[in-house]
Write a protein that holds these residues in place. Structure first.
Motif, PDB file in Angstrom:
ATOM      1  N   ASN A 293       0.779  -1.271   0.112  1.00 52.73           N
ATOM      2  CA  ASN A 293       0.086   0.430  -0.248  1.00 52.73           C
ATOM      3  C   ASN A 293       0.929   1.483   0.429  1.00 52.73           C
ATOM      4  OD1 ASN A 293       1.045  -0.109   2.960  1.00 52.73           O
ATOM      5  ND2 ASN A 293      -0.814  -0.479   3.489  1.00 52.73           N
TER       6      ASN A 293
ATOM      7  N   LEU B  89      -1.095   5.368   0.557  1.00 58.65           N
ATOM      8  CA  LEU B  89      -0.648   5.900   1.602  1.00 58.65           C
ATOM      9  C   LEU B  89       0.577   7.503   1.680  1.00 58.65           C
ATOM     10  CD1 LEU B  89       1.763   3.454   3.807  1.00 58.65           C
ATOM     11  CD2 LEU B  89      -0.617   3.998   4.702  1.00 58.65           C
TER      12      LEU B  89
ATOM     13  N   CYS C 166       1.430   8.942   7.631  1.00 57.16           N
ATOM     14  CA  CYS C 166       0.636   8.386   6.283  1.00 57.16           C
ATOM     15  C   CYS C 166       1.834   7.783   6.122  1.00 57.16           C
ATOM     16  CB  CYS C 166       0.552   9.427   5.760  1.00 57.16           C
ATOM     17  SG  CYS C 166      -1.326  10.397   5.851  1.00 57.16           S
TER      18      CYS C 166
ATOM     19  N   PRO D 254       2.353   3.377   9.031  1.00 53.57           N
ATOM     20  CA  PRO D 254       2.447   1.680   9.047  1.00 53.57           C
ATOM     21  C   PRO D 254       2.605   0.713   9.169  1.00 53.57           C
ATOM     22  CG  PRO D 254       0.723   3.205   7.994  1.00 53.57           C
ATOM     23  CD  PRO D 254       1.518   3.886   8.256  1.00 53.57           C
ATOM     24  N   LYS D 255       3.616   1.186   8.870  1.00 53.54           N
ATOM     25  CA  LYS D 255       4.807   0.363   8.275  1.00 53.54           C
ATOM     26  C   LYS D 255       5.700   0.041   9.804  1.00 53.54           C
ATOM     27  CE  LYS D 255       6.693   1.839   4.275  1.00 53.54           C
ATOM     28  NZ  LYS D 255       5.490   2.600   3.505  1.00 53.54           N
TER      29      LYS D 255
ATOM     30  N   TYR E 197       3.968  -0.023  12.157  1.00 54.14           N
ATOM     31  CA  TYR E 197       3.113  -0.499  13.136  1.00 54.14           C
ATOM     32  C   TYR E 197       3.346  -2.430  12.704  1.00 54.14           C
ATOM     33  CZ  TYR E 197      -1.782  -3.231  14.110  1.00 54.14           C
ATOM     34  OH  TYR E 197      -2.679  -3.762  14.927  1.00 54.14           O
ATOM     35  N   ILE E 198       3.704  -2.252  11.389  1.00 58.77           N
ATOM     36  CA  ILE E 198       3.874  -4.058  11.275  1.00 58.77           C
ATOM     37  C   ILE E 198       5.070  -4.648  11.983  1.00 58.77           C
ATOM     38  CG2 ILE E 198       4.661  -5.573   8.626  1.00 58.77           C
ATOM     39  CD1 ILE E 198       2.130  -3.695   7.467  1.00 58.77           C
TER      40      ILE E 198
END
Length: 696
Positions: free
Chosen positions: A620, A624, A669, A673-674, A676-677
């Motif tokens: 994604n 993002l 943004c 997310p990265k 978080y993973i």
């Protein structure tokens, strides 16, 4: 033959009459000792000339003296009588007509004589007529006088009024040429000095009592404390008596020469209201031999001498106090060789002011902090006091004056105080909040960089392009530190640093995003068979894109600093009581060129990211980047109107807010997310998950 016209007998005004509209009864019965002394002075002058052959050799002077009763009509009748030959005498060389006329005390009477005898070239010499109108040589070519005209007296009285600071005065005039012309001249003089005349009342000895009461009522209704009376004693006397009768005190009277030294007003009764009256008198001097001439006057010496019989009848009368000639000074009014009784004293007896100079104003002086506002329909001496406008002061009676540029008026508007210097400070609440947020963003950028360095071999990091991500995190770190240059007092160096640092760091940041976007797009295109574009866009090309895009911004900033750099500027229009200290951009074009260039890079990135939006769901990166750039563009689009409309230090706060908001948008943004993973979902940090479809 010299003619003489004198008001030896004056009019006695009776207050009883049949109808209200009728004038009071008038008879010429009041013997005036001062006027009789004037006749004796004329006779003395004739005798002196005749007794000294050096004056008029072989010429003898005679005289004929008549009474005028202080009336222009009677004066004119007397003048015509003098101009004609005496009845019963034949025309001989010993009975010449008059060669000149000594006349008269009143200006109106002198005007009548001068207008009648002037065309016949008969010289008229006045001893007491002061009307300036008589100075007109075209109308009265043969008129002369031994007393100055009222033009000079009017100027002197105007100067007297100005000297004592009286700005609001009344005037009483004799309703004849003497009074009207004198008050007109006086009014013209005082108006030049800023003095206002509240009213002009008229008096005349033949006025009805109702007219006198009208003038008295005018005095009572007015607020003036100083009144000038230009009138002969006979005309002014009825008003004086009525003022005393109605107990009108507390007024400082100014008098013309016609009554200020006259005996009629100089009684203990009149003194209660008119004591301390001021005026000018003619300079006096002793006349040699005159006193001897006056004291040698005898009814037996020359029984036919004019008015001698009447004089001695009064002098030997047992009821002197009942006679209406009213003589405060006794026989001195006749026997004084100098003329009129003295009227000046070392100490002025001011009316009811405990020895202080009385004040007479229509409106009191305005207090500090106010100005005069003219009242419509009233003289300039009547005004209201209006508070000065903001930024102006009045610490005297003058108008409000503006404060210097860096000062403002205090609450009372009587002093200028320095304006408060305003700028966004580190230690104020807003400055502290922005500093903490800025440091938080910089710390998150460093923390994210540490995570990326530690997990650089994992699939998520490799898929995100570790090198460009590191450059982006470094540029975001610098972007978060930029707001610190916007805090504190602006100086030449901080003004140049804050705008150029902002422009370069954000250009670097968006250049890195552009590089990442191009990598994503090329990766997407590489999925098509036969597409070799991926091999042509390696690390070297990525570095070239980032450096070249940043270099263009650096060139723009260098030109900006060279040609028209930002500088500290004081803004006075923001607030009345404050001066906003800000950084002027120097060149508006350069400032918007820096913003515009960053905007162009952001739009290019947004378009490219939008083209790669259909990549697999788990990969994604394009989504993002698209979302972060939408936030970035929205922030800076709303920044421009907010920047323009924000006042003072809030302009700087808006700019800092835009920098922090856009930086946080890119950081969160793009990297949240990265992280978080990597940290919370390590089981998804696999190559299969990164390149594969969504696993249910």
């Amino acid at each position: 033959m010299i003619g003489g016209i004198f008001p030896v007998f004056n009019k006695e005004v009776s207050s009883t009459y049949t109808f209200e509209s009728e004038p009071p009864g008038v008879n010429c019965a009041v013997f005036d000792l001062r006027a009789f002394r004037w006749t004796q002075a004329m006779m003395f002058a004739v005798a002196e000339i005749n007794n000294d052959p050096a004056f008029l050799p072989n010429i003898s002077l005679g005289y004929r003296i008549l009474n005028s009763c202080s009336s222009p009509t009677n004066t004119l009748r007397a003048a015509l009588t003098l101009a004609s030959r005496p009845q019963g005498i034949k025309a001989t060389a010993c009975s010449p007509t008059i060669s000149s006329v000594i006349a008269e005390a009143g200006s109106s009477q002198s005007l009548a004589v001068a207008g009648t005898l002037g065309p016949f070239q008969v010289p008229i010499i006045s001893y007491f007529s002061t009307c300036a109108c008589l100075s007109d040589r075209t109308k009265y070519p043969t008129f002369f006088r031994t007393i100055p005209s009222d033009y000079f007296q009017a100027k002197a009285l105007a100067a007297l009024v100005k000297h004592f600071g009286w700005q609001w005065i009344g005037a009483i005039q004799s309703d004849n040429d003497y009074g009207r012309n004198a008050i007109l001249a006086f009014k013209q003089e005082v108006e030049k000095l800023g003095v206002c005349i509240a009213f002009v009342g008229s008096v005349l000895r033949t006025y009805t009592r109702d007219k006198i009461l009208d003038a008295v009522e005018m005095i009572k209704q007015s607020t003036v404390k100083v009144i000038l009376a230009f009138a002969p004693e006979g005309d002014f006397s009825p008003l004086m008596k009525e003022v005393v009768k109605q107990n009108i005190t507390g007024i400082q009277w100014l008098g013309s020469e016609a009554w200020i030294t006259a005996p009629q007003p100089s009684t203990p009764e009149i003194y209660t209201a008119f004591g301390g009256a001021l005026g000018f008198v003619m300079q006096k001097m002793a006349i040699p031999k005159l006193k001897h001439f006056l004291t040698s006057n005898s009814p037996y010496k020359d029984p036919h001498a004019p008015f001698v019989k009447e004089f001695w009848q009064i002098m030997v009368s047992n009821s002197l106090q009942k006679v209406n000639f009213i003589n405060q000074f006794g026989d001195k009014v006749f026997f004084d060789e100098n003329g009129d009784p003295p009227a000046s004293y070392e100490i002025i007896n001011w009316q009811l002011t405990n020895g202080k100079v009385p004040t007479s104003v229509c409106s009191n002086g305005c207090p500090a902090g106010t100005r005069k506002a003219q009242i419509k329909g009233k003289p300039i001496c009547c005004f209201d006091c209006v508070p000065c406008a903001e930024g102006t002061i009045a610490n005297s009676t003058a108008d409000c004056t503006p404060c210097p540029k860096e000062y403002w008026s205090n609450e009372r508007k009587d002093d200028c105080i320095p304006r408060t210097i305003e700028f966004l400070k580190y230690h104020e609440p807003m400055g502290i909040a922005l500093t903490l947020v800025s440091l938080l963003g910089a710390s998150l950028s460093l923390a994210t960089m540490v995570v990326f360095i530690n997990y650089r071999e994992t699939p998520v990091i490799k898929a995100s392009n570790f090198e460009l991500s590191s450059f982006l995190l470094f540029s975001l770190f610098l972007c978060f530190l930029c707001p610190l240059t916007f805090l504190g007092q602006p100086t030449v160096w901080t003004c140049m640093l804050r705008h150029t640092a902002f422009g370069v760091t954000f250009a670097l940041c968006i250049s890195c995003v552009l590089g990442k976007t191009i990598v994503v797009v090329t990766a997407f295109k590489a999925t098509f068979p036969g597409n070799k574009i991926t091999g042509k866009f390696g690390h070297a090309q990525q570095r070239i894109i980032v450096c070249s895009c940043t270099l263009i911004q650096i060139v723009i900033c260098v030109l900006w600093l060279t040609l028209s750099p930002p500088y500290p500027h004081k803004l006075f229009t923001y607030s009345n009581r404050m001066i906003a200290l800000e950084c002027n951009t120097g060149s508006e074009f350069a400032f918007y060129a820096v913003l515009g260039y960053i905007g162009i890079l952001a739009i290019i990135c947004l378009i490219l990211a939008f083209m790669a939006r259909k990549l697999p769901d788990n990969f994604n990166e394009a989504k993002l980047i698209t979302f972060s750039l939408l936030i970035f563009c929205a922030v800076w689009i709303t920044f421009i109107p907010a920047y323009i409309s924000s006042p003072g230090k809030f302009t700087v706060a808006v700019e800092i807010f835009a920098i922090l908001s856009s930086a946080f948008g890119l950081l969160i943004c793009t990297f949240a997310p990265k992280c978080y993973i990597i940290i919370l979902k390590p089981e998804k940090n696999t190559k299969k998950h990164v390149i594969g479809k969504s696993i249910k």
